[in-house]
Design a protein around this motif. Structure first.
Motif, short mmCIF file in Angstrom:
data_model
loop_
_atom_site.label_atom_id
_atom_site.label_comp_id
_atom_site.label_asym_id
_atom_site.label_seq_id
_atom_site.Cartn_x
_atom_site.Cartn_y
_atom_site.Cartn_z
N ARG A 245 0.85 -1.20 0.00
CA ARG A 245 0.00 0.00 0.00
C ARG A 245 0.88 1.25 0.00
O ARG A 245 1.64 1.49 0.94
N LEU A 246 0.77 2.04 -1.06
CA LEU A 246 1.64 3.21 -1.19
C LEU A 246 1.43 4.23 -0.08
O LEU A 246 2.36 4.93 0.31
N ASP A 247 0.19 4.31 0.42
CA ASP A 247 -0.08 5.30 1.46
C ASP A 247 0.47 4.90 2.82
O ASP A 247 0.47 5.71 3.75
N TYR A 248 0.95 3.65 2.97
CA TYR A 248 1.52 3.22 4.25
C TYR A 248 2.92 2.64 4.09
O TYR A 248 3.40 1.91 4.96
N VAL A 249 3.55 2.93 2.96
CA VAL A 249 4.92 2.48 2.72
C VAL A 249 5.85 3.68 2.78
O VAL A 249 5.53 4.75 2.25
#
Length: 459
Positions: A245-249
């Motif tokens: 998940r880009l928003d949590y990486v």
């Protein structure tokens, strides 16, 4: 979840595969034993015929999508998959025991038993796809946090993992925003005591702000010492959804975590696999390609093949080769466009070969030339790559390996025709780049068969 060759697999799935193998092998052993055969014959028959049938059935089940998540699948669709699998598995089981030599007195007994065992496996696959998970078999998960990230973790588990049970949310110290229902928040005791009393098997840390004493590190360590798994939110999404998940990486997690193994041995094995697979597929698909060439030539004027510049390994451009599925003047204005669901540029033959992925077959020659791999992120056009690299973080990471004819994003997500779709597919591509192994390549190839048979995501 169990990590096998860098890929996360559900324990329940492993047990299902072992059950299917055991059922077929046990049926063969039982029939041979009833025939009062000596032990050497029993072992040899099981090792050759029994495991051959079990392995073929396993491969057919994978290609039919029986080992994919099925809680959102209709019962009718499951029956259709079972019927398709039976068309291949039952005759194959009968043929293996009819063609391979054996010394049983009744020549029809073993083939009949093998067919019955395979039929029982398929019936069990249908049952397992829609049977509710036993409460005792569910993994009990406690989410650390009560904000938007914690809410998303709970929703993800509910939607994608029916064998997981969220026992509640434990608010982090100094947490500002509460997004989960108050009735699901657990308070009054320490994190470690709450987890132990609730019989938790895993804690997912869903706290985005970790400064200023917002992380109960000592409690988390106590939980880990007590045998409770502690997962970061990025790792949770990676193993639960098969994507990053880009928003949590963040860059730190990517740099200091495991994965991204691009060593010499892995590169050599992948190249050897590409050459052998592409050569075999070219030979097998040659009649289909010849017929396709003829149909394209008959239907519309223009070349049979379509060459287009794409971005490959390390950002280098190359010409990808496909069967032409659009009119010869599809982009006469010179402006690149994504294909849409009802694209009027696609010809009648093109619509069929796109649905069956036949238009991709000439890319096998790109694989043999070393420009592409059998499995990898799909190559994109330079015009779109330049735009997507500016708008989506970590987009350039997908160019650290060769692009593929098929890929993890292709079997997990539908055709992408927007920036938002490209961002979603990138999350799957990053998972593949981080965790790719020969095992995952084989799994993707089997799932590609299921995608082709169902026409999923074609455009």
């Amino acid at each position: 979840m169990v990590r096998l060759f860098n890929h996360y697999i559900h324990r329940r799935l492993i047990l299902q595969v072992l059950f299917d193998y055991g059922l077929i092998v046990s049926a063969v052993m039982a029939v041979v034993a009833l025939g009062r055969q000596h032990s050497d014959f029993l072992l040899s028959m099981t090792a050759t015929h029994g495991f051959s049938v079990a392995t073929c059935t396993f491969v057919i089940n994978i290609a039919s999508g029986f080992y994919q998540q099925s809680h959102n699948r209709s019962f009718t669709e499951t029956l259709a998959r079972a019927g398709l699998a039976a068309l291949f598995a039952l005759p194959l089981a009968y043929a293996i025991f009819s063609v391979l030599p054996h010394d049983m007195g009744d020549s029809r007994l073993l083939p009949t038993a093998a067919v019955a065992a395979v039929a029982a496996v398929l019936i069990h696959r249908v049952y397992a796809a829609h049977a509710s998970v036993n409460v005792r078999a569910r993994s009990r998960i406690l989410v650390l946090g009560s904000g938007p990230a914690a809410k998303l973790v709970g929703e993800t588990l509910k939607a994608s993992d029916p064998s997981a049970e969220v026992v509640g949310y434990f608010p982090a110290p100094h947490e500002q925003q509460v997004a989960v229902p108050a009735s699901h928040i657990l308070t009054g005791q320490s994190l470690a005591t709450t987890a132990l009393n609730a019989g938790v098997s895993e804690i997912v840390v869903a706290v985005t702000e970790r400064r200023g004493g917002n992380m109960p590190l000592r409690d988390l360590l106590d939980c880990k010492i007590q045998g409770i798994r502690v997962s970061d939110i990025s790792t949770h999404f990676e193993k639960t959804l098969g994507k990053l998940r880009l928003d949590y990486v963040n860059a730190g997690w990517l740099i200091f975590g495991d994965g991204f193994d691009q060593g010499f041995f892995r590169t050599a094995v992948k190249r050897l696999f590409d050459i052998v697979s592409a050569a075999v597929l070219v030979v097998v698909s040659a009649p289909v390609m010849l017929v396709t060439m003829l149909l394209i030539k008959i239907e519309s004027p223009g070349p049979v093949f379509y060459r287009q510049q794409r971005v490959g390994l390390n950002g280098q451009n190359f010409d990808v080769v496909k069967f032409r599925s659009m009119r010869n003047d599809a982009e006469k204005d010179g402006k690149p466009r994504w294909a849409t669901a009802a694209d009027d540029r696609i010809t009648a033959v093109g619509r069929v070969i796109r649905k069956l992925r036949i238009d991709e077959l000439p890319q096998l020659f790109n694989v043999l030339k070393g420009e592409m791999s059998i499995v990898g992120p799909r190559p994109e056009r330079p015009f779109f790559v330049e735009r997507l690299t500016q708008e989506i973080p970590y987009y350039a990471v997908r160019h650290s390996i060769k692009p593929g004819v098929t890929g993890w994003a292709q079997v997990r997500y539908h055709y992408g025709a927007t920036v938002e779709d490209s961002q979603e597919k990138l999350q799957y591509d990053l998972y593949y780049v981080k965790n790719h192994t020969l095992f995952l390549d084989l799994l993707i190839l089997f799932e590609t068969v299921a995608v082709v048979l169902t026409g999923k995501g074609a455009r």
